[in-house]
Structure formats: C-alpha cells, structure tokens
Design an enzyme around this catalytic site. Sequence first.
Site, mmCIF file in Angstrom:
data_model
loop_
_atom_site.group_PDB
_atom_site.id
_atom_site.type_symbol
_atom_site.label_atom_id
_atom_site.label_comp_id
_atom_site.label_asym_id
_atom_site.label_seq_id
_atom_site.Cartn_x
_atom_site.Cartn_y
_atom_site.Cartn_z
ATOM 1 N N LYS A 102 -19.880 26.178 27.005
ATOM 2 C CA LYS A 102 -21.341 26.166 26.851
ATOM 3 C C LYS A 102 -21.790 27.509 26.324
ATOM 4 C CE LYS A 102 -24.798 23.287 27.713
ATOM 5 N NZ LYS A 102 -24.789 21.811 27.736
ATOM 6 N N GLY A 214 -39.274 15.562 31.878
ATOM 7 C CA GLY A 214 -38.634 16.114 30.683
ATOM 8 C C GLY A 214 -38.829 15.120 29.556
ATOM 9 N N GLY A 216 -38.013 15.633 26.063
ATOM 10 C CA GLY A 216 -37.406 16.134 24.834
ATOM 11 C C GLY A 216 -36.421 15.112 24.313
ATOM 12 N N ALA A 218 -33.446 14.061 25.386
ATOM 13 C CA ALA A 218 -32.907 13.106 26.361
ATOM 14 C C ALA A 218 -34.018 12.229 26.952
ATOM 15 C CB ALA A 218 -32.167 13.882 27.469
ATOM 16 N N GLY A 219 -35.088 12.847 27.448
ATOM 17 C CA GLY A 219 -36.119 12.112 28.180
ATOM 18 C C GLY A 219 -36.933 11.169 27.313
HETATM 19 P P1 NAD Z 1 -35.162 19.402 24.998
HETATM 20 O O1 NAD Z 1 -35.383 20.841 24.757
HETATM 21 O O2 NAD Z 1 -35.169 18.463 23.860
HETATM 22 O O3 NAD Z 1 -36.222 18.868 26.088
HETATM 23 C C1 NAD Z 1 -36.410 19.441 27.339
HETATM 24 C C2 NAD Z 1 -37.669 18.838 27.922
HETATM 25 O O4 NAD Z 1 -37.831 19.271 29.276
HETATM 26 C C3 NAD Z 1 -38.956 19.289 27.187
HETATM 27 O O5 NAD Z 1 -39.830 18.178 27.090
HETATM 28 C C4 NAD Z 1 -39.546 20.339 28.142
HETATM 29 O O6 NAD Z 1 -40.959 20.474 27.992
HETATM 30 C C5 NAD Z 1 -39.177 19.718 29.462
HETATM 31 N N1 NAD Z 1 -39.235 20.610 30.607
HETATM 32 C C6 NAD Z 1 -38.741 21.867 30.738
HETATM 33 N N2 NAD Z 1 -39.052 22.347 31.964
HETATM 34 C C7 NAD Z 1 -39.738 21.371 32.606
HETATM 35 C C8 NAD Z 1 -40.334 21.257 33.876
HETATM 36 N N3 NAD Z 1 -40.267 22.252 34.752
HETATM 37 N N4 NAD Z 1 -40.989 20.098 34.191
HETATM 38 C C9 NAD Z 1 -41.063 19.083 33.319
HETATM 39 N N5 NAD Z 1 -40.499 19.129 32.098
HETATM 40 C C10 NAD Z 1 -39.860 20.259 31.736
HETATM 41 O O7 NAD Z 1 -33.781 19.317 25.797
HETATM 42 P P2 NAD Z 1 -32.816 18.061 25.960
HETATM 43 O O8 NAD Z 1 -31.763 18.162 24.938
HETATM 44 O O9 NAD Z 1 -33.614 16.831 26.130
HETATM 45 O O10 NAD Z 1 -32.122 18.464 27.352
HETATM 46 C C11 NAD Z 1 -32.713 18.152 28.617
HETATM 47 C C12 NAD Z 1 -31.627 18.184 29.661
HETATM 48 O O11 NAD Z 1 -30.617 17.239 29.314
HETATM 49 C C13 NAD Z 1 -30.904 19.531 29.802
HETATM 50 O O12 NAD Z 1 -30.507 19.715 31.155
HETATM 51 C C14 NAD Z 1 -29.663 19.340 28.948
HETATM 52 O O13 NAD Z 1 -28.605 20.197 29.306
HETATM 53 C C15 NAD Z 1 -29.357 17.893 29.256
HETATM 54 N N6 NAD Z 1 -28.511 17.244 28.272
HETATM 55 C C16 NAD Z 1 -28.917 17.094 26.992
HETATM 56 C C17 NAD Z 1 -28.067 16.476 26.081
HETATM 57 C C18 NAD Z 1 -28.474 16.251 24.661
HETATM 58 O O14 NAD Z 1 -27.702 15.611 23.934
HETATM 59 N N7 NAD Z 1 -29.632 16.694 24.227
HETATM 60 C C19 NAD Z 1 -26.800 16.029 26.481
HETATM 61 C C20 NAD Z 1 -26.424 16.152 27.818
HETATM 62 C C21 NAD Z 1 -27.299 16.780 28.703
#
Ligand code: NAD
Length: 418
Positions: A102, A214, A216, A218-219
């Site tokens: 990472k 969340g 972004g 994933a969400g």
């Molecule tokens: P991203 O940057 O696209 O989105 C993150 C989201 O979380 C944003 O909407 C942000 O506003 C929100 N957020 C941050 N702090 C917050 C809080 N305190 N309360 C509510 N919302 C909050 O990131 P992502 O890629 O979607 O990653 C999100 C999680 O998923 C991380 O833990 C990441 O490690 C994990 N993840 C992502 C992937 C991937 O392929 N993108 C794969 C495996 C795991």
Amino acid sequence: MSNPFENAMKQLDLASNIMNNNEKLKNLRTPKNILEADLTVTMDDGSTKTFKAYRVQHNNSCGPFKGGIRFHQNVTLDEVKALAFWMTIKTSTVGIPMGGGKGGVVVDPKTVSQAELEKLSRAYIQAFYQHLGSQLDVPAPDVNTNSQIMDWMLDEYEKLIGHADPGMITGKSIAKGGSLGRDTATADGGFFILEDFIKTKNISPKETTVIIQGFGNAGANMAVLLHQAGFKIIGVADSKTAIIDPDHQGFDAVVIQKIKKDHGRLDVCVNDEAGQCDINHHHLEPHMILEQPCDILILAALENQITKDNVKNIKAKIILELANGPITPEADRELADRGIVVIPDVLANAGGVTVSYFEWLQNTKNEKWSAAQVREKLKPIMIDAFNRVTQTAKQYNIPLRTAAFISALQQVCLVPKE
Ligand code: NAD
C-alpha cells in the site's frame, strides 16, 4: 484515534490463536519493506512544498506486492502498514496470485491544483520507481486517487525505465491499458456477496433498507447497484453531508450520484437549478448516519468509524465493509455479541483488487476483456471465497472476519505447510 496497525494485529491474533500457529505467522507481523520519501513539489505560485510519502511492501509470497496509493491529509505510516497487511490477507482470501502492499501521501487533494497534483503523482514515482514494476510491486487507486493519477504515474515510470510496462500499475484509464469494469469492481464484488448472503436468509431487497457511509468510488457505485436491484437506499453520507429519507421510500441512487458528480457534494438543496430539492430528505451530521435504523449498513469511507464509543448506538442488522478497517476490534466483539453480522473488508471489498489483477493479466497477455467478461469472471471468485469463509465460520463457530483470515492463512503460498 485507535491505531489501525495495532487493530490489524489484534485481528491476526484472533485467527492465529484458533490455528495454533503463532510461530509460523510471525513474519506477517512485519512488512517486508517500508519505503519513505519527502516529495518536493514546485507549487503554482513558485514556492516549494514537501509532502511525506510512503510505500509499504508487506508480503510477496503469493505474487507481486499489490495495493493502492491513498492521498489524504491524515495518512500515517501505521495506517499504510495496516492497509498493506490487509491487502496480503485480501489477495489470499480471494486466492489471486498477488501479495500485499500500500502507498500513501500526506496531502489534502482539495488544497492543490491539477498541475500540482500531477507533479506530486510524478514525484511519488521518481521516489519509488526502482521498487515498483509489473513483476515486483503494482500500485492502484485508493482514497482520492483515480485513473488520471494512475496514468501520470505510469507515464513517469515508463520514462524513467525507458520502456513500456503497463502492468506496473492498475486502475488506469481504458486508453492507457485500464480494464473495463475496474471502476465498479469494488462495489460489484461486495454486491455479489450481499446478494448471495440475503438469498440464504430469505430477505427480499424490496423490504430491505440500506444506509451507505462514503459516497466515492466504492460507496456511490454500490448505491446504484443496490438501488437497481430494488433495495431501499434510505441514507447516504460523504465527509461533509449526510441525507436521510424520512419516509423510508428509498432515494434514486442514480440521481444522488449525478448530484455528487455535478456539484462535488451530496447536499441536494445547494444549486437547486434542476429542482433536486424535490427529493424528500433530512440533513444529519455525517457521523450520525451510522446510528440510524436500517437493515444493512455499508461502510465505504475510512477506517475507525465504528468504535467502542458509538458501537452501542448501531442499529443495523447486517454491516458490509467496503472500506478497509472501518470497525475496531473492540466494536467488532460487541457487534458479534449482539448478533450483528459483519461481512469483513478483506472479503467484501476484494472485487477491486481482483479486477486489478484482471487488468494486470490483460496487460501482460495483451488482451482486452469486455465489461461483461470481467463481471462474469469476478462473480465466481467472490462467491467461492464467500463460501470458503462461511464454511470456516461454521466449522469454528466464529465471526466472518476471523474466518476470512483463517481461510487466507490456509493458502499454502502464504503460510507453507511443513
Ligand atoms: P473515494 O475517495 O472515492 O471516496 C471516499 C468517500 O468517503 C468520499 O465520498 C468521502 O467524502 C467519504 N468520506 C470520507 N470521510 C468520511 C466520513 N467521516 N463520513 C462520511 N463519509 C466520508 O474512495 P474509495 O475508493 O471509494 O474508497 C473508500 C474506502 O474503500 C477506503 O477505505 C478504501 O481503502 C476502500 N477500498 C476502495 C477500493 C477501490 O477500488 N476504490 C477497493 C478496496 C477498498
């Protein structure tokens, strides 16, 4: 704030105590390599600024180190070590021939321009390129990083090594060798598992309420998949805003995703040109979203969201972790005692790394798979892993997280048998 690496080691303890294998698992407690650098960037106003950067290479017994690069103001070495360790467990949980790594940069991306972001991304590669490569260590996007950043990083890497190596990084744009379906892969993988799980419980999506923390990569993608499958998305939150549907009819996740994309925020009543305030909603403080009543809570933001301080207020019946490390071990224990099922990160969000592996395979074999082919190949990997984990959970009468760890640690490449 609880230390994510200590939390990760407590999770490993639970599995290794059951496996009675503490001695052999010792090497998983220390990453193979910890790389650190100070990245100096000339800012748009001519001044220079230094950003702390990390790459942690945890384990490569099963294949090249693999894991995303996070840009966030709160990145710490212990966070990156935890995330790298979880990648090792995750790649083995789904059984793909990759290890765990990472990266992270301490930066708030909202405070830098596009030009500065590009320089920072290139500086990261200049600092670490000798330790990266398609057969060595393969980064990907994570929080606040995306395909544009991966493209800059690949370009910088290939300039430095003097030849093409597109498999050196995944999550690239399609034009630069990215895989179709990578953008939705994390959500797809979690969705396949959730769909399978609720089928076994005879739960109908139409009668199931969901809250997502969340919004972004994933969400938001998970929200759309669940909405399209008929689930009722009654609440969503990003870091600034939480909205909740007071009537529990369910939001149209596609509309909410568009609002977030167009305005960079979830507040549907700011910039109401499109009459988006017609969406019936109440506002909450973002952290309060976790405590609202719902059937399924999806955690898709950051680590340490459910802790000993708020676990007693959690009302969901099922929690799915798309984020890494969102529940502390103390909170995990209490949720298990209350019969709340947690589908753990190392399984639930492994769709992302699995399709990253597909991207790497396509790059090394010079192939291009359709989005449908990618989803078709992803589903059995996720379901098989889920079956292995649920069987292990039943065998030892343990929660799914510890079962996922045991299932991963049973991979011979990771922990060789005598
Ligand atoms: P991203 O940057 O696209 O989105 C993150 C989201 O979380 C944003 O909407 C942000 O506003 C929100 N957020 C941050 N702090 C917050 C809080 N305190 N309360 C509510 N919302 C909050 O990131 P992502 O890629 O979607 O990653 C999100 C999680 O998923 C991380 O833990 C990441 O490690 C994990 N993840 C992502 C992937 C991937 O392929 N993108 C794969 C495996 C795991």
